[in-house]
Scaffold this motif. Structure first.
Motif, PDB file in Angstrom:
ATOM      1  N   GLY A 126       1.671   0.357  -5.157  1.00  0.00           N
ATOM      2  CA  GLY A 126       1.157  -0.615  -4.179  1.00  0.00           C
ATOM      3  C   GLY A 126       2.283  -1.513  -3.677  1.00  0.00           C
ATOM      4  O   GLY A 126       2.380  -1.797  -2.471  1.00  0.00           O
ATOM      5  N   ILE A 127       3.145  -1.930  -4.581  1.00  0.00           N
ATOM      6  CA  ILE A 127       4.262  -2.809  -4.216  1.00  0.00           C
ATOM      7  C   ILE A 127       5.245  -2.073  -3.304  1.00  0.00           C
ATOM      8  O   ILE A 127       5.778  -2.644  -2.346  1.00  0.00           O
ATOM      9  N   ILE A 128       5.463  -0.808  -3.575  1.00  0.00           N
ATOM     10  CA  ILE A 128       6.362  -0.005  -2.727  1.00  0.00           C
ATOM     11  C   ILE A 128       5.792   0.061  -1.308  1.00  0.00           C
ATOM     12  O   ILE A 128       6.509  -0.114  -0.310  1.00  0.00           O
ATOM     13  N   LYS A 129       4.495   0.284  -1.215  1.00  0.00           N
ATOM     14  CA  LYS A 129       3.831   0.366   0.099  1.00  0.00           C
ATOM     15  C   LYS A 129       4.001  -0.960   0.857  1.00  0.00           C
ATOM     16  O   LYS A 129       4.361  -0.975   2.035  1.00  0.00           O
ATOM     17  N   GLU A 130       3.766  -2.045   0.128  1.00  0.00           N
ATOM     18  CA  GLU A 130       3.870  -3.384   0.730  1.00  0.00           C
ATOM     19  C   GLU A 130       5.314  -3.659   1.168  1.00  0.00           C
ATOM     20  O   GLU A 130       5.556  -4.147   2.271  1.00  0.00           O
ATOM     21  N   ALA A 131       6.263  -3.308   0.302  1.00  0.00           N
ATOM     22  CA  ALA A 131       7.687  -3.534   0.603  1.00  0.00           C
ATOM     23  C   ALA A 131       8.086  -2.765   1.863  1.00  0.00           C
ATOM     24  O   ALA A 131       8.839  -3.267   2.711  1.00  0.00           O
ATOM     25  N   LYS A 132       7.556  -1.555   2.009  1.00  0.00           N
ATOM     26  CA  LYS A 132       7.877  -0.748   3.194  1.00  0.00           C
ATOM     27  C   LYS A 132       7.300  -1.398   4.445  1.00  0.00           C
ATOM     28  O   LYS A 132       7.927  -1.386   5.509  1.00  0.00           O
ATOM     29  N   GLU A 133       6.104  -1.963   4.321  1.00  0.00           N
ATOM     30  CA  GLU A 133       5.493  -2.656   5.472  1.00  0.00           C
ATOM     31  C   GLU A 133       6.326  -3.875   5.864  1.00  0.00           C
ATOM     32  O   GLU A 133       6.591  -4.106   7.042  1.00  0.00           O
ATOM     33  N   TYR A 134       6.754  -4.661   4.871  1.00  0.00           N
ATOM     34  CA  TYR A 134       7.609  -5.835   5.146  1.00  0.00           C
ATOM     35  C   TYR A 134       8.884  -5.398   5.860  1.00  0.00           C
ATOM     36  O   TYR A 134       9.334  -6.031   6.807  1.00  0.00           O
ATOM     37  N   ALA A 135       9.465  -4.304   5.372  1.00  0.00           N
ATOM     38  CA  ALA A 135      10.721  -3.821   5.963  1.00  0.00           C
ATOM     39  C   ALA A 135      10.490  -3.421   7.420  1.00  0.00           C
ATOM     40  O   ALA A 135      11.281  -3.761   8.304  1.00  0.00           O
ATOM     41  N   LYS A 136       9.391  -2.714   7.670  1.00  0.00           N
ATOM     42  CA  LYS A 136       9.095  -2.263   9.047  1.00  0.00           C
ATOM     43  C   LYS A 136       8.879  -3.451   9.968  1.00  0.00           C
ATOM     44  O   LYS A 136       9.373  -3.484  11.100  1.00  0.00           O
ATOM     45  N   GLU A 137       8.137  -4.448   9.475  1.00  0.00           N
ATOM     46  CA  GLU A 137       7.886  -5.662  10.295  1.00  0.00           C
ATOM     47  C   GLU A 137       9.199  -6.364  10.607  1.00  0.00           C
ATOM     48  O   GLU A 137       9.434  -6.799  11.736  1.00  0.00           O
ATOM     49  N   PHE A 138      10.046  -6.499   9.609  1.00  0.00           N
ATOM     50  CA  PHE A 138      11.328  -7.188   9.785  1.00  0.00           C
ATOM     51  C   PHE A 138      12.172  -6.453  10.830  1.00  0.00           C
ATOM     52  O   PHE A 138      12.761  -7.072  11.718  1.00  0.00           O
ATOM     53  N   ILE A 139      12.191  -5.148  10.752  1.00  0.00           N
ATOM     54  CA  ILE A 139      12.983  -4.332  11.690  1.00  0.00           C
ATOM     55  C   ILE A 139      12.421  -4.492  13.107  1.00  0.00           C
ATOM     56  O   ILE A 139      13.179  -4.631  14.068  1.00  0.00           O
ATOM     57  N   LYS A 140      11.109  -4.503  13.215  1.00  0.00           N
ATOM     58  CA  LYS A 140      10.458  -4.683  14.526  1.00  0.00           C
ATOM     59  C   LYS A 140      10.875  -6.024  15.131  1.00  0.00           C
ATOM     60  O   LYS A 140      11.222  -6.111  16.299  1.00  0.00           O
ATOM     61  N   LYS A 141      10.850  -7.063  14.301  1.00  0.00           N
ATOM     62  CA  LYS A 141      11.205  -8.414  14.783  1.00  0.00           C
ATOM     63  C   LYS A 141      12.661  -8.466  15.210  1.00  0.00           C
ATOM     64  O   LYS A 141      13.002  -9.117  16.204  1.00  0.00           O
ATOM     65  N   MET A 142      13.533  -7.790  14.447  1.00  0.00           N
ATOM     66  CA  MET A 142      14.963  -7.801  14.793  1.00  0.00           C
ATOM     67  C   MET A 142      15.199  -7.147  16.136  1.00  0.00           C
ATOM     68  O   MET A 142      16.068  -7.556  16.899  1.00  0.00           O
ATOM     69  N   GLY A 143      14.421  -6.016  16.365  1.00  0.00           N
ATOM     70  CA  GLY A 143      14.600  -5.226  17.596  1.00  0.00           C
ATOM     71  C   GLY A 143      14.285  -6.062  18.802  1.00  0.00           C
ATOM     72  O   GLY A 143      14.907  -5.997  19.833  1.00  0.00           O
TER      73      GLY A 143
END
Ligand code: NDP
Ligand code: MG
Length: 376
Positions: A359-376
């Motif tokens: 579950g934590i891995i899934k959540e961490a991946k979502e955080y990473a994707k959101e962060f990347i989206k914001k950076m873009g």
């Protein structure tokens, strides 16, 4: 001579193909009972026919029909394959973390697990360590080296040293690192590996993951696990003993050596395809300290290890996403660190079970994707 009855998970990858190469050479010693692929279903019949394997597992959503082998699917398929009574050895060379399930089950069933897939040990190390049955043999070259050096010497060893080539960007400045392309990152100076681990070698995250891997395999505290840059990749690991004598393990960088060692352990077999080191051509071996400013993922991995579960899982999951984004051309090389650091700072959940960590891995991946989206 006893035959090895093998399940090869991740047969179509860099490690998987090199393992097939060894089996081809020692076909009288190894039976391939079954194997897994993820997307490369076109390879199923070719591998099954050549090696007379009876089972193929597809871990992606692709479905496939074959007259040559029984097809199984997903995590359940991996478990079914490795549980077969005729399978005694499981080589885990998949990407991602699905490998944790067959790893845990095979150990519980007292089988031999040859582990290449470091991300599973990094994320789920406490669970793997908790199993006292079965035999876990590392395939990662540095860990294979340390495993061999420590045999019968664990009590005398004070610290272990993992070497790192330093990757293709070892000498670049931070400003230059901001501009490197995925093609540049995929040109590894010494090893020929899959894309993900090649990028990890360029950021030194690979070495960070390996420090965590070493912690779970060999039970040394983080401060007794050292990393040294050694650009020629001839020395793979060293141990310093109580009297300050240092033992090292050397070979040309060729993954077939640790794969073969793990397969036939404790027996050593000769293979004329593996070259003898020519020290005169090499001339010299060099060593440097890793630079924490240009390669900050290495110190971050130490920090994650010190904090313990689930931090290693968080940074490894974030790194998976960031590396994929970099390879797609969506973020800069230096953004890989920024993404992983962001997720590290969000990683505070408790994890008591394998499912919690998933579950934590899934959540961490979502955080990473959101962060990347914001950076873009
Ligand atoms: P590759 O990318 O070359 O191959 C990965 C293998 O895993 C392929 O068979 C692929 O299938 C399969 N795969 C891909 N994604 C998934 C997934 N989500 N679930 C299950 N299977 C998947 O990787 P490498 O062989 O380089 O590395 C494999 C593992 O070994 C990694 O954990 C790596 O860190 C470790 N390792 C690799 C070394 C090397 O020299 N290559 C050295 C030390 C460790 P398909 O091709 O069908 O899509
Ligand atoms: Mg390695």
């Amino acid at each position: 001579m006893r035959k090895i009855n093998l399940a090869l998970l991740g047969a179509t990858g860099s490690i998987g193909r090199q393992t097939l190469d060894i089996i081809r050479k020692f076909s009288d010693r190894v039976n391939l009972i079954g194997f897994s692929v993820h997307t490369n279903v076109g390879a199923i019949n070719e591998i099954a026919q050549e090696f007379h394997a009876s089972y193929a597992v597809i871990t992606s959503d692709i479905t496939y029909r074959s007259d040559d082998v029984k097809i199984l699917y997903k995590k359940e398929g991996l478990i079914e394959l490795i549980t077969l009574p005729e399978v005694d050895t499981v080589l885990v060379a998949t990407l991602g973390t699905v490998g944790i399930h067959p790893t845990l089950r095979a150990l519980q069933l007292n089988k031999r697990v040859l582990l290449a897939n470091k991300e599973t040990l990094v994320a789920f190390g406490d669970f793997v360590k908790g199993i006292k049955t079965g035999t876990l043999i590392p395939v990662d070259s540095e860990h294979s080296a340390i495993f061999q050096l420590l045999e019968n010497r664990r009590e005398e060893a004070e610290e272990i040293v993992l070497t790192a080539s330093g990757g293709p960007f070892r000498t670049l400045s931070y400003e230059e690192l901001e501009k490197v392309s995925p093609e540049d990152a995929l040109k590894h100076p010494t090893w020929n590996m899959g894309a993900k681990i090649t990028v990890d070698s360029a950021t030194l995250m690979n070495k960070g993951l390996e420090v965590i891997e070493a912690y779970y395999l060999f039970d040394f505290p983080p401060e007794k696990i050292k990393v040294i840059i050694h650009p020629q990749s001839i020395i793979h690991g060293m141990i310093r003993l109580k009297d300050n004598a240092v033992l090292s393990h050397m070979s040309y960088p060729d993954m077939r050596i640790p794969i073969q060692y793990a397969l036939f352990y404790p027996e050593r077999v000769s293979n004329d395809a593996l070259k003898t080191i020519d020290f005169f051509t090499l001339g010299h071996l060099d060593f440097e300290n890793p630079d924490p400013y240009r390669f900050p993922l290495l110190p971050l991995a130490y920090e994650a290890l010190k904090r313990g579960m689930p931090y290693p899982a968080c940074i490894s999951a974030a790194n998976d996403i960031a590396v994929f984004s970099f390879l797609q051309g969506n973020i800069k090389f230096t953004d890989i660190y920024k993404t992983v650091e962001f997720v590290f700072n969000k990683c505070d959940s408790k994890a008591n079970t394998v499912e919690d960590v998933e579950g934590i891995i899934k959540e961490a991946k979502e955080y990473a994707k959101e962060f990347i989206k914001k950076m873009g």
